[in-house]
Design a protein around this motif. Structure first.
Motif, mmCIF file in Angstrom:
data_model
loop_
_atom_site.group_PDB
_atom_site.id
_atom_site.type_symbol
_atom_site.label_atom_id
_atom_site.label_comp_id
_atom_site.label_asym_id
_atom_site.label_seq_id
_atom_site.Cartn_x
_atom_site.Cartn_y
_atom_site.Cartn_z
ATOM 1 N N LEU A 307 46.837 15.669 38.997
ATOM 2 C CA LEU A 307 45.852 16.315 39.674
ATOM 3 C C LEU A 307 44.646 15.473 39.023
ATOM 4 N N LEU A 309 43.198 16.349 36.017
ATOM 5 C CA LEU A 309 42.554 17.593 35.401
ATOM 6 C C LEU A 309 42.999 17.007 33.997
ATOM 7 N N PRO A 310 41.653 17.407 32.853
ATOM 8 C CA PRO A 310 41.802 17.095 31.523
ATOM 9 C C PRO A 310 42.913 18.034 30.750
ATOM 10 N N TYR A 313 42.496 21.100 26.314
ATOM 11 C CA TYR A 313 42.441 22.467 25.860
ATOM 12 C C TYR A 313 43.788 23.123 25.894
ATOM 13 N N ILE A 320 44.462 26.657 26.382
ATOM 14 C CA ILE A 320 43.896 27.056 27.565
ATOM 15 C C ILE A 320 44.002 26.035 28.819
ATOM 16 N N PRO A 321 44.792 26.088 29.827
ATOM 17 C CA PRO A 321 45.060 25.141 31.002
ATOM 18 C C PRO A 321 43.665 25.382 31.697
ATOM 19 N N THR A 322 42.967 24.233 32.535
ATOM 20 C CA THR A 322 41.909 24.421 33.278
ATOM 21 C C THR A 322 42.336 25.417 34.336
ATOM 22 N N ALA A 323 43.644 25.150 35.063
ATOM 23 C CA ALA A 323 43.961 25.987 36.064
ATOM 24 C C ALA A 323 45.532 26.156 35.812
ATOM 25 N N ALA A 324 46.110 27.348 36.093
ATOM 26 C CA ALA A 324 47.522 27.715 36.316
ATOM 27 C C ALA A 324 47.944 27.690 37.651
ATOM 28 N N PRO A 327 45.187 24.219 42.720
ATOM 29 C CA PRO A 327 44.856 23.925 44.177
ATOM 30 C C PRO A 327 45.686 23.063 44.937
#
Lengths: 408, 408
Positions: A307, A309-310, A313, A320-324, A327
């Motif tokens: 996607l 996304l970096p 992290y 920590i992922p940006t999102a689990a 979208p």
């Protein structure tokens, strides 16, 4: 900057490169993929090559004394100074891996298992194509084209709202009139809304396809599914083109922090999927713009890179992922060469090191619905386990590839 | 093709043009806007100019004998053959119109009316900006950035779902950490979902703006609204740049059928709004990327052209628009120079000749909520009337501009 002619053996392919460029970058530029775990830091020792002629600058790095004695250097730490000839041993090549694409035998355990896995699920695709015959407008029955279409669509679909992206709405008037008001409408249902992704003249309900993609760290496998019949019409697998930038998730995350690194990794995996789409569409004579939805599963880092996304992290404490819960996106946003308005779903991840690939596996095997205690194991470049039943589930992950490859 | 030097008077501006180009096209190309109702068909007689020197080819057309006798020709039907000098009379210039931007006097009827219109509505903007202070993640409380943000957001907003477009999600990790987990989040609420359109470090709740645009056939007026206070901080109006392609909706629809006509008309009105955004943002020192939502109202043809929808069938029996209930779009899809993720709403139309401008007027004046019988009249280039009360409403429309301009 002076130019050097670099010749790779045994291919005997020559390419011009700027003086001071690393041998690995030059090899990458013409599609010769070398192994790498360290993101070109000179520490993994996997990209060993032999300089057979010409002057280079060797910046050193971690290479076994055995290889050093036989005249090898690290491709990522060796810069060309003049015209050179470089031999690339089999062991340093990425394409010496083997891509596993499951075959469905006529009989046997695998076939039975496969039937077991699928039989419990109803065929209810997330993208449906409906054939509509609209009544043409008159001076007294003069609703807009969009209202006319959606009123008929609602008779066939249970949805509260219908949305249509601008590019499709912009061609709606001519499409409807050119088709004498008989069209096939493909919609992706998301929450309470049907999103129109395709409108075609005539009845093309049998020609709508979906793509399921397993985005692995090392290999990517795609399945082309006919959304009318549910049949898997083709499968194809290949290397994840990201592998030239490092061969496990940690080295990819490191590379993503380099300037333009994230963009390159994103484009590499999208390019990999596009190559599989090409292959499947050619082999099975499917128009790529009839692929109206795609679903992907991968570990959390792969899903991030897919996607754009970096993943930075994911690697740094507290991981920590940006999102689990990832979208949906459109194919055109991602650069996938299917219907540009197609929706692309990513399986949700659990955490930074337990991704959507595991979630899809648990869904498919129904560990979470069973009374029996089950141990689910995914052995890949990264390995994950889930232990549990309908009452509870525990999961853990580690880097598994090196255990089988004798390195790491 | 040979080049000709064309000089326009009284400006005394010269421009090179290809031999065989019409004087009107050459004038358009350097921003001199001439009147036109016929879509350059040579029938409306409004673009009369005087050739003071040089050879032209006059293809004729509808021009009064008075103007013909005084040496005038139609700019749209006159092609340059060599270097020429052309005088453009005041009467043929579009910018001799006057743009009406309502002023709010300190006292008087208009001010009272304005208060009446607004006072009954609560201040409940479609885009809200919320300041959030998130707790940083720890090894035991390690939800993803997106989950962390949305959990906090839900405490402030009543919404079932939160969606975030990829470009914002791609920068989320760095934005949150760079802001020490204190951010302002702007969301547009649409149905049951809050769509994130902006995330900024620190508390910027007072700096979020909305744009309301009246997209008229002849003039476009924009209002810049502070979404924190509800204050209209500025108003600006200008000509609709589409006017060079015809000055009523019918001539615009005809022009939209020309090759690239629709694209030109779409870009012209977007360019007009962008000019107003420039002016308002400069005057009121507002960062254009803080404009997080826009709402537009216009007649059905203007609304179609604003979204790039073909208006062709609005003009042809049985007069059908592509859509009356127009979908929201993003600023980046339309090319508006505000926050690219801003949502842009168009007021819904009733039919091909009763547009969103009338719907917004009825909403604002509450004709539909009143017991009293009211006649609502909108006098513009196109004129519309609505007669009714809370029980019923009737509406009709006609071309009103020519009645006042003595033509048509």
């Amino acid at each position: 900057m002076a130019k050097c002619l670099v010749t790779f053996l045994p291919e005997n392919i020559s390419v011009e490169a700027e003086q001071g460029t690393s041998i690995k970058q030059i090899a990458n530029s013409i599609g010769i993929a070398l192994k790498s775990t360290c993101g070109e830091e000179g520490t993994c020792g996997r990209c060993a090559v032999k300089v057979k002629g010409g002057k280079v600058i060797n910046l050193g790095g971690n290479l076994s004394s055995r290889l050093r004695k036989t005249g090898h250097v690290l491709a990522c730490r060796t810069l060309v100074e003049e015209d050179v000839v470089v031999e690339i041993p089999k062991e340093s090549r990425l394409d010496e891996h083997q891509v596993l694409v499951e075959e469905t035998p006529e009989k046997g355990v695998l076939a039975e298992k496969e039937l077991d896995l699928l039989s419990g699920y109803e065929f209810d695709p997330i993208c449906r194509t409906v054939y509509l015959e609209l009544s043409p407008p008159t001076i007294t029955e003069n609703a807009s084209d969009f209202t006319r279409l959606t009123a008929e669509l609602r008779k066939h679909l249970d949805c509260q709202h219908v949305r249509m992206p601008l590019p499709i709405l912009r061609t709606l008037a001519e499409t409807l009139r050119g088709a004498d008001w008989k069209v096939s409408v493909s919609v992706v249902r998301f929450r309470d809304t049907a999103h129109v992704v395709n409108i075609q003249p005539g009845d093309t309900t049998a020609l709508s396809y979906g793509l399921a993609v397993d985005v692995g760290t090392t290999t990517v496998v795609a399945y082309l599914v006919n959304l009318h019949t549910g049949e898997v019409v083709g499968k194809a697998g290949t290397y994840n083109k990201q592998a030239i930038y490092g061969d496990d998730v940690i080295s990819r995350i490191i590379y993503a922090n380099e300037p333009n690194g994230l963009e390159r990794l994103h484009e590499a995996v999208i390019g990999t999927v596009n190559e599989l789409v090409d292959k499947l569409c050619t082999e099975h004579q499917v128009d790529r713009t009839n692929i109206n939805v795609a679903v992907t599963a991968g570990n959390t880092t792969m899903a991030h890179l897919f996607l754009g996304l970096p993943p930075k992290y994911i690697r740094l404490d507290p991981y920590i992922p940006t999102a689990a819960d990832l979208p949906p996106a459109t194919a055109k946003e991602l650069g996938l060469s299917i219907n540009p308005e197609a929706w692309v779903f990513s399986f949700p991840a659990v955490a930074s090191y337990v991704g959507g690939d595991i979630v899809s596996g648990i869904l498919c095997t129904r560990v979470s619905q069973s009374d029996q205690m089950t141990l689910f194991i995914d052995i890949g470049t990264n390995g994950e386990m889930v232990l549990g039943n309908r009452d509870f589930m525990m999961t853990c992950a580690c880097s598994a590839g090196p255990a089988f490859e004798g390195g790491g």
